[in-house]
Design a protein around this motif. Sequence first.
Motif, PDB file in Angstrom:
ATOM      1  N   ALA A 252      18.732  10.213  47.139  1.00 15.31           N
ATOM      2  CA  ALA A 252      18.557   8.819  47.566  1.00 15.31           C
ATOM      3  C   ALA A 252      18.770   8.648  49.070  1.00 15.31           C
ATOM      4  O   ALA A 252      18.650   7.546  49.600  1.00 15.31           O
ATOM      5  CB  ALA A 252      19.524   7.924  46.806  1.00 15.31           C
ATOM      6  N   GLY A 253      19.114   9.727  49.746  1.00 13.91           N
ATOM      7  CA  GLY A 253      19.133   9.682  51.206  1.00 13.91           C
ATOM      8  C   GLY A 253      20.432   9.189  51.835  1.00 13.91           C
ATOM      9  O   GLY A 253      20.415   8.582  52.910  1.00 13.91           O
ATOM     10  N   HIS A 254      21.568   9.466  51.188  1.00 12.83           N
ATOM     11  CA  HIS A 254      22.828   9.145  51.869  1.00 12.83           C
ATOM     12  C   HIS A 254      23.011  10.168  52.996  1.00 12.83           C
ATOM     13  O   HIS A 254      22.965  11.381  52.757  1.00 12.83           O
ATOM     14  CB  HIS A 254      24.011   9.244  50.893  1.00 12.83           C
ATOM     15  CG  HIS A 254      25.329   9.021  51.559  1.00 12.83           C
ATOM     16  ND1 HIS A 254      25.701   7.815  52.095  1.00 12.83           N
ATOM     17  CD2 HIS A 254      26.373   9.877  51.805  1.00 12.83           C
ATOM     18  CE1 HIS A 254      26.901   7.918  52.631  1.00 12.83           C
ATOM     19  NE2 HIS A 254      27.335   9.163  52.466  1.00 12.83           N
ATOM     20  N   PRO A 255      23.208   9.702  54.225  1.00 16.18           N
ATOM     21  CA  PRO A 255      23.244  10.656  55.356  1.00 16.18           C
ATOM     22  C   PRO A 255      24.583  11.401  55.435  1.00 16.18           C
ATOM     23  O   PRO A 255      25.440  11.070  56.263  1.00 16.18           O
ATOM     24  CB  PRO A 255      23.023   9.748  56.570  1.00 16.18           C
ATOM     25  CG  PRO A 255      23.435   8.382  56.127  1.00 16.18           C
ATOM     26  CD  PRO A 255      23.301   8.306  54.642  1.00 16.18           C
ATOM     27  N   PHE A 256      24.743  12.410  54.565  1.00 17.43           N
ATOM     28  CA  PHE A 256      26.010  13.150  54.508  1.00 17.43           C
ATOM     29  C   PHE A 256      26.359  13.762  55.862  1.00 17.43           C
ATOM     30  O   PHE A 256      27.513  13.776  56.278  1.00 17.43           O
ATOM     31  CB  PHE A 256      25.936  14.254  53.444  1.00 17.43           C
ATOM     32  CG  PHE A 256      26.212  13.748  52.048  1.00 17.43           C
ATOM     33  CD1 PHE A 256      27.510  13.563  51.595  1.00 17.43           C
ATOM     34  CD2 PHE A 256      25.173  13.445  51.185  1.00 17.43           C
ATOM     35  CE1 PHE A 256      27.769  13.093  50.316  1.00 17.43           C
ATOM     36  CE2 PHE A 256      25.420  12.983  49.910  1.00 17.43           C
ATOM     37  CZ  PHE A 256      26.723  12.798  49.469  1.00 17.43           C
ATOM     38  N   GLN A 257      25.324  14.295  56.541  1.00 14.25           N
ATOM     39  CA  GLN A 257      25.579  14.978  57.820  1.00 14.25           C
ATOM     40  C   GLN A 257      26.277  14.045  58.815  1.00 14.25           C
ATOM     41  O   GLN A 257      27.210  14.434  59.503  1.00 14.25           O
ATOM     42  CB  GLN A 257      24.237  15.448  58.389  1.00 14.25           C
ATOM     43  CG  GLN A 257      24.314  16.396  59.544  1.00 14.25           C
ATOM     44  CD  GLN A 257      24.664  17.809  59.086  1.00 14.25           C
ATOM     45  OE1 GLN A 257      24.148  18.269  58.065  1.00 14.25           O
ATOM     46  NE2 GLN A 257      25.534  18.479  59.816  1.00 14.25           N
ATOM     47  N   GLN A 258      25.804  12.795  58.828  1.00  7.27           N
ATOM     48  CA  GLN A 258      26.392  11.830  59.774  1.00  7.27           C
ATOM     49  C   GLN A 258      27.728  11.297  59.269  1.00  7.27           C
ATOM     50  O   GLN A 258      28.706  11.234  59.998  1.00  7.27           O
ATOM     51  CB  GLN A 258      25.435  10.651  59.956  1.00  7.27           C
ATOM     52  CG  GLN A 258      24.167  11.029  60.674  1.00  7.27           C
ATOM     53  CD  GLN A 258      23.213   9.835  60.784  1.00  7.27           C
ATOM     54  OE1 GLN A 258      23.322   8.861  60.051  1.00  7.27           O
ATOM     55  NE2 GLN A 258      22.268   9.946  61.701  1.00  7.27           N
ATOM     56  N   ARG A 259      27.749  10.902  57.992  1.00  3.07           N
ATOM     57  CA  ARG A 259      28.935  10.212  57.477  1.00  3.07           C
ATOM     58  C   ARG A 259      30.156  11.136  57.342  1.00  3.07           C
ATOM     59  O   ARG A 259      31.287  10.684  57.455  1.00  3.07           O
ATOM     60  CB  ARG A 259      28.658   9.608  56.095  1.00  3.07           C
ATOM     61  CG  ARG A 259      27.531   8.610  56.050  1.00  3.07           C
ATOM     62  CD  ARG A 259      27.885   7.305  56.753  1.00  3.07           C
ATOM     63  NE  ARG A 259      26.780   6.369  56.620  1.00  3.07           N
ATOM     64  CZ  ARG A 259      25.843   6.160  57.532  1.00  3.07           C
ATOM     65  NH1 ARG A 259      25.890   6.804  58.692  1.00  3.07           N
ATOM     66  NH2 ARG A 259      24.875   5.298  57.317  1.00  3.07           N
ATOM     67  N   CYS A 260      29.890  12.402  57.064  1.00  2.00           N
ATOM     68  CA  CYS A 260      31.012  13.332  56.837  1.00  2.00           C
ATOM     69  C   CYS A 260      31.053  14.385  57.946  1.00  2.00           C
ATOM     70  O   CYS A 260      31.275  15.573  57.689  1.00  2.00           O
ATOM     71  CB  CYS A 260      30.876  14.016  55.477  1.00  2.00           C
ATOM     72  SG  CYS A 260      30.667  12.887  54.122  1.00  2.00           S
TER      73      CYS A 260
END
Length: 863
Positions: A252-260
């Motif tokens: 669904a496109g949660h931006p893991f790279q940015q958020r974590c």
Amino acid sequence: MGRRGGCGRVKLPKWEMNQTDEWRLSCINKDFSVCPSYPAVVVVPKSINDEELRRVALFRQGSRFPVLSYYHRKNGMVMMRSSQPLTGTNGRRCKEDEKLINATLRPGKRGFIIDTRSLNVAQQARAKGGGFEQEVHYPQWRRIHKGIERFNILQESLIKLVEACNDQSHNMDRWLSKLEASNWLTHVKEILTTACLAAQCIDREGASVLVHGSEGTDSTLQVTSLAQIILDPRCRTIRGFESLVVREWLQAGHPFQQRCAQSAYSNSKQKWEAPVFLLFLDCVWQILRQFPCSFEFNEQFLIMLFEHAYASQFGTFLGNSENERAKLKLPQKTMSLWSWVNRTEEMNRFRNPIYEANSLVIWPAVAPQSLQLWAGVFLRWNRPSKYLDEAQEEMVRIIKYNKELQDKVKVLRRHLAELEEDEGMRENPHLTVIWDSKVLVLPLHRCGSTPTFCHVLIGFPQRQCPINCLLSSASALSPAEGQQQLRRGKMPIVRNLGRAASQLLQSSGCGCGISVVPVRCIGVSPRQVASDASFHSVTFAESDHPRVLITGGLGQLGVGLAKLLRKRFGKNNVILSDIRKPADNVFYSGPFIFADILDYKNLREIVVNNRITWLFHYSALLSAVGEANVPLARAVNITGLHNVLDIAAEHNLRLFVPSTIGAFGPTSPRDPTPDLCIQRPRTIYGVSKVHAELMGEYYHYRYGLDFRCLRYPGIISADSQPGGGTTDYAVQIFHDAIKSGKFKCYLKPDTRLPMMYIDDCLKATLEVMEAPAESLTMRTYNINAMSFSPEELAQEVQKYVPEFQVTYSVDQVKQAIADSWPMNFDDSNARRDWGWKHDYDLPELVTTMFSYLGSDSRIAQAN
Ligand SMILES: NC(=O)c1ccc[n+]([C@@H]2O[C@H](COP(=O)([O-])OP(=O)(O)OC[C@H]3O[C@@H](n4cnc5c(N)ncnc54)[C@H](O)[C@@H]3O)[C@@H](O)[C@H]2O)c1
Ligand SMILES: C[C@@H](O)[C@H](N)C(=O)O
């Protein structure tokens, strides 16, 4: 080695696509050109084509057009997610967007748009080109705003919380005020509340839901994924939860790279960082803590996912979208976390030892008192894990030991039931012969002495009865040889009987009470198979039986039901109860207990102490008696039902409540009366039964109660007295015909009502209780057998008692009741769904009644 990282395919449970033809898979985004943060394949309404989707994408922030997130099997409602519409300050519209969103609602249904921003924030978004759906353009939808915090507010909250948890001052006030100042638990509460709201709209309101905030990549996903955990038990399994994370977060496109980007515990955060996924896991932990048996995974599983989202040797959480993962070739270059987690040794670490699959929707409490700090993540350095590990090991050991004991109890119960049945067999012997995958149940000493092939007398050796034609006709044994073999043991006899049985099966049945039951293997059962149990299949490997309670069991129907159920499930598994004193023969025939259904506490104790799993609720005041005492009828039929419903829901019982033809009224179609039609009864009995039908169905849909209900016609029985109904004339007529040859009928001669012989009624009751849940398309069914008037019944009775006379003295109350009831029932749904079929029509009913009642009667004189 395991599966490679990433997932190119859309992760959709098969049923979601099979169960509805209103949705389709679209590959519009196969090269990620329409929406860079969406996966290649999405699920959209069938009525929207790809061209229209493209236009909708232009109207939504980041092109995140509405897609299917969850399909609620129970009622066909859906949850969709998207980003905000780009209405701007001019109130821009997009016809295709309106078409898409409205297309997801079935006619007459409404939907809720859950906006995860406060109204204020949503209004401010218009100045930057964003906005929200105007209700005037989406008329079937109602918008609800729920302010979930995002980005820097969440970051600050986490920094403060970590700092509070690391505080070494040992000062309680300081700790509590720091914890409060962090606001972390407030965020948990807001997210959980919004997820509950979405689940509630779908499951309780029967409405579809669209969730979005601004981008649709953060709070939206928290809400949609938590709502699924509440609604769908599959998401509470290890594999199901993994699929949920893949579907609702990675694809669904949660931006893991940015958020974590950096450690969750670090106290400096970059602009795009936010503990969105951590908050989601925290909410899952809160639900897990409240429903500790409903999750297949344990806390360690959630902690493991938290750790890998931030730093991992696997490629699963790298990148911000499927698009990025594809470009970076992560699926080819890295390993998938799931390939490691799903190995047996790892899975065992993450399994919850007290898990018991719970098919119900689970509603977490969201009150501040119900939420706790997730010590496993935030205080992990402070609490000694050694003792926790030891406690965990001890718990696993106890559970294992408990399971062993339960298995032993099962074996002992089986032995006990066998001993009891052997006892019954000595009293009422049957011989069971297995032949050609069929079981023949020969009732011994039952068929009289007519010298037809299967009218035989076979005795047990100890009774020294003669063996005659059955054994001889097997052309292997003379009666004397057969007698000898019987004395030696069962096996040779059964083998030789097999040949006779084969002939018997080929010959037409003579109706002497032999039942033929298909089984899967040829063998010999030492167990008694009752001839009147032939409507259900016989299983030799006895499985777990339900523990049954019958309320109001001393009435016309309860004793017969107990007899039938005891044959099926074993004597001690069926408890009769009533407020009356049982006759001796009933008292000594099996467990009996005093139970007043108006005494909630006592009834609950009975259910708990006897480990009841099925409840047949027979207590009631019938139509005529009810009219004579309305307050009592109201108490027994309505308050009593409420008690039973609550106890059944609380203890997860399968509940049977009989309804009646009396649940219909003069404005219902009368010939035939379908399952679903207007129900406006004019008796307190009828009103209470409609109430029972509706309450039972409501509890089913709201709380998942396994409620099953049949609308019985007037029931006719020989060996039990009716309890004061309008249809009772059809029982009394037989007694009076035999006793005096005269009968005074309180209904007019042409009053036609649906009727049924008791055996059919009890058979239907057991069948509907045993029917697989998925075969039941409704919870309340009509069942029908015959329909007749007093004069038609009298004519049939005269065939047995030719001088029988009927006079009519109409009772106005009963006549008015009968005139308002159906004349005939349409029971096609029961016949279709669970194979209902009656055995007794009017002639068989009359024959059976006279054969029970009439041995020393006027019939004998007449004949
Ligand atoms: N018999 C029929 O023709 C017929 C037809 C349709 C539906 N039903 C339904 O089937 C069920 C059983 O019918 P029945 O003919 O056996 O009824 P019945 O009147 O013969 O028996 C009802 C029993 O309920 C008991 N009872 C009354 N108050 C009670 C209380 N407070 N606590 C516990 N028990 C209490 C009575 O002592 C009685 O034994 C009823 O719900 C009835 O509405 C019966
Ligand atoms: C029909 C039924 O529910 C009951 N026998 C009565 O007449 O009241």
